[in-house]
Design a protein around this motif. Structure first.
Motif, short mmCIF file in Angstrom:
data_model
loop_
_atom_site.label_atom_id
_atom_site.label_comp_id
_atom_site.label_asym_id
_atom_site.label_seq_id
_atom_site.Cartn_x
_atom_site.Cartn_y
_atom_site.Cartn_z
N GLY A 74 33.61 43.60 51.18
CA GLY A 74 32.42 43.49 52.01
C GLY A 74 31.45 42.43 51.53
O GLY A 74 30.61 41.95 52.30
N ILE A 75 31.55 42.04 50.25
CA ILE A 75 30.64 41.00 49.73
C ILE A 75 31.37 39.70 49.43
O ILE A 75 30.74 38.64 49.39
CB ILE A 75 29.91 41.49 48.46
CG1 ILE A 75 30.90 41.84 47.36
CG2 ILE A 75 29.01 42.67 48.78
CD1 ILE A 75 30.26 42.11 46.00
N ALA A 76 32.68 39.76 49.20
CA ALA A 76 33.47 38.55 48.93
C ALA A 76 34.11 38.08 50.23
O ALA A 76 34.97 38.75 50.79
CB ALA A 76 34.54 38.85 47.89
N PRO A 132 23.38 44.82 51.59
CA PRO A 132 23.95 44.76 50.24
C PRO A 132 23.53 43.49 49.50
O PRO A 132 23.24 42.46 50.11
CB PRO A 132 25.46 44.74 50.52
CG PRO A 132 25.58 44.08 51.86
CD PRO A 132 24.40 44.61 52.64
N PRO A 133 23.46 43.56 48.18
CA PRO A 133 23.18 42.36 47.40
C PRO A 133 24.25 41.30 47.66
O PRO A 133 25.41 41.64 47.86
CB PRO A 133 23.23 42.86 45.95
CG PRO A 133 22.98 44.33 46.05
CD PRO A 133 23.62 44.75 47.34
N GLU A 184 31.59 38.28 37.18
CA GLU A 184 32.40 39.49 37.21
C GLU A 184 31.53 40.73 36.96
O GLU A 184 31.72 41.76 37.60
CB GLU A 184 33.52 39.43 36.18
CG GLU A 184 34.45 40.63 36.26
CD GLU A 184 35.71 40.46 35.45
OE1 GLU A 184 36.58 41.36 35.52
OE2 GLU A 184 35.84 39.46 34.73
N LEU A 185 30.57 40.61 36.06
CA LEU A 185 29.65 41.72 35.84
C LEU A 185 28.89 42.03 37.12
O LEU A 185 28.73 43.20 37.49
CB LEU A 185 28.66 41.38 34.72
CG LEU A 185 29.23 41.28 33.30
CD1 LEU A 185 28.15 40.76 32.34
CD2 LEU A 185 29.75 42.63 32.83
N ARG A 186 28.44 40.99 37.80
CA ARG A 186 27.71 41.18 39.05
C ARG A 186 28.59 41.87 40.09
O ARG A 186 28.15 42.80 40.78
CB ARG A 186 27.23 39.82 39.58
CG ARG A 186 26.45 39.92 40.88
CD ARG A 186 25.97 38.56 41.37
NE ARG A 186 25.21 38.70 42.58
CZ ARG A 186 23.92 39.01 42.64
NH1 ARG A 186 23.24 39.18 41.51
NH2 ARG A 186 23.29 39.15 43.80
N THR A 187 29.81 41.43 40.19
CA THR A 187 30.73 42.02 41.16
C THR A 187 30.96 43.50 40.88
O THR A 187 30.98 44.33 41.79
CB THR A 187 32.07 41.27 41.16
OG1 THR A 187 31.83 39.89 41.44
CG2 THR A 187 33.01 41.83 42.21
N THR A 211 18.71 46.97 44.71
CA THR A 211 18.32 45.76 45.41
C THR A 211 19.01 44.55 44.78
O THR A 211 19.57 44.64 43.67
CB THR A 211 16.81 45.55 45.35
OG1 THR A 211 16.43 45.31 43.97
CG2 THR A 211 16.07 46.77 45.89
N ALA A 212 18.94 43.42 45.47
CA ALA A 212 19.54 42.20 44.94
C ALA A 212 18.91 41.82 43.61
O ALA A 212 19.60 41.40 42.67
CB ALA A 212 19.39 41.07 45.95
#
Length: 245
Positions: A74-76, A132-133, A184-187, A211-212
């Motif tokens: 959903g984010i990638a 989503p962020p 990767e941490l963010r993901t 939040t973002a």
């Protein structure tokens, strides 16, 4: 003369029969003729041969994160998936698979993999009604604020200092942080690790999605725990960040 003609006819018929026969000893059947690797167009085969070893047979994770994760998909977007599959991710164990980057896959095969992942495992309404962020962050987070975000959203599982709790292991382990990029941490923070029971950013605190800015801040705090020794740090430059992680 008639005898010679008869022999000639018999020889011709025999030759035609042999040439048209598909059961000649030693001749491979249609199912035994090997397929040229560059001509494989079946997603299941391409995924099994190139992706399953790290991402799991059904995309549910293994040595690498699960890509059968609707929150991740959903984010990638497709560009992220395509770039990572084709070119790999510098500074990580994700290799390049496209022929023009030293791999074995054609551009068409990369498209088949990306489209197959999207068609099988994404859910268009996964973030319906929420904001989503974003996958990438254009601004760095604040590690001081991030420590407070960690307490709110992460400490119940990973412990007060991040060194592990009853529900999850250490998230500040030096070896772990030395092997993962900030992206990767963010993901992981946003999409979770469903294969390990780790929730996504909507579910850490019920009714209070991250939040973002909170995502960026906690990633900054995690990154600040990374070993300071250059030999133990992976590159986290723009080129090394953010493909399929």
């Amino acid at each position: 003369m008639r005898f010679r003609l008869l022999i000639l006819r018999v020889a011709c018929i025999t030759a035609l029969t042999v040439c048209g026969c598909t059961n000649v000893p030693g001749r491979p059947g249609p199912r035994k003729i090997p397929i040229v690797p560059s001509e494989i167009s079946d997603f299941e085969i391409l995924y099994a041969q190139n992706c399953a070893g790290c991402h799991g047979l059904e995309g549910k994770g293994g040595a690498a994160i699960a890509i059968a994760n609707p929150a991740y998909l959903g984010i990638a977007d497709d560009e992220v998936l395509h770039r990572a599959t084709a070119n790999g991710i510098p500074g990580t164990s994700m290799p390049a698979f496209a022929q023009n980057a030293g791999g074995m896959l054609t551009d068409t095969q990369v498209d088949i993999i990306v489209n197959g992942i999207r068609e099988r495992w994404s859910k268009t309404d996964i973030f319906a009604g929420t904001d989503p962020p974003p996958y990438f962050s254009s601004a760095p987070g604040d590690s001081v604020r991030g420590s407070e975000v960690y307490v709110t959203y992460c400490s119940s599982c990973h412990g007060a200092t991040g060194r592990g709790g009853q529900k999850a292991s250490s998230i500040v382990d030096r070896s772990f942080l030395a092997l993962v990029s900030d992206q990767e941490l963010r993901t992981i923070v946003i999409a979770g690790r469903p294969e390990l029971g780790a929730p996504d950013s909507r579910s850490d605190v019920p009714g209070r999605p991250m939040t973002a800015r909170e995502v960026s801040d906690v990633v900054a705090w995690l990154a600040s725990q990374r070993p300071k020794f250059p030999s133990l740090r992976i590159q986290t430059t723009a080129k090394a960040m953010g493909e399929i992680q």
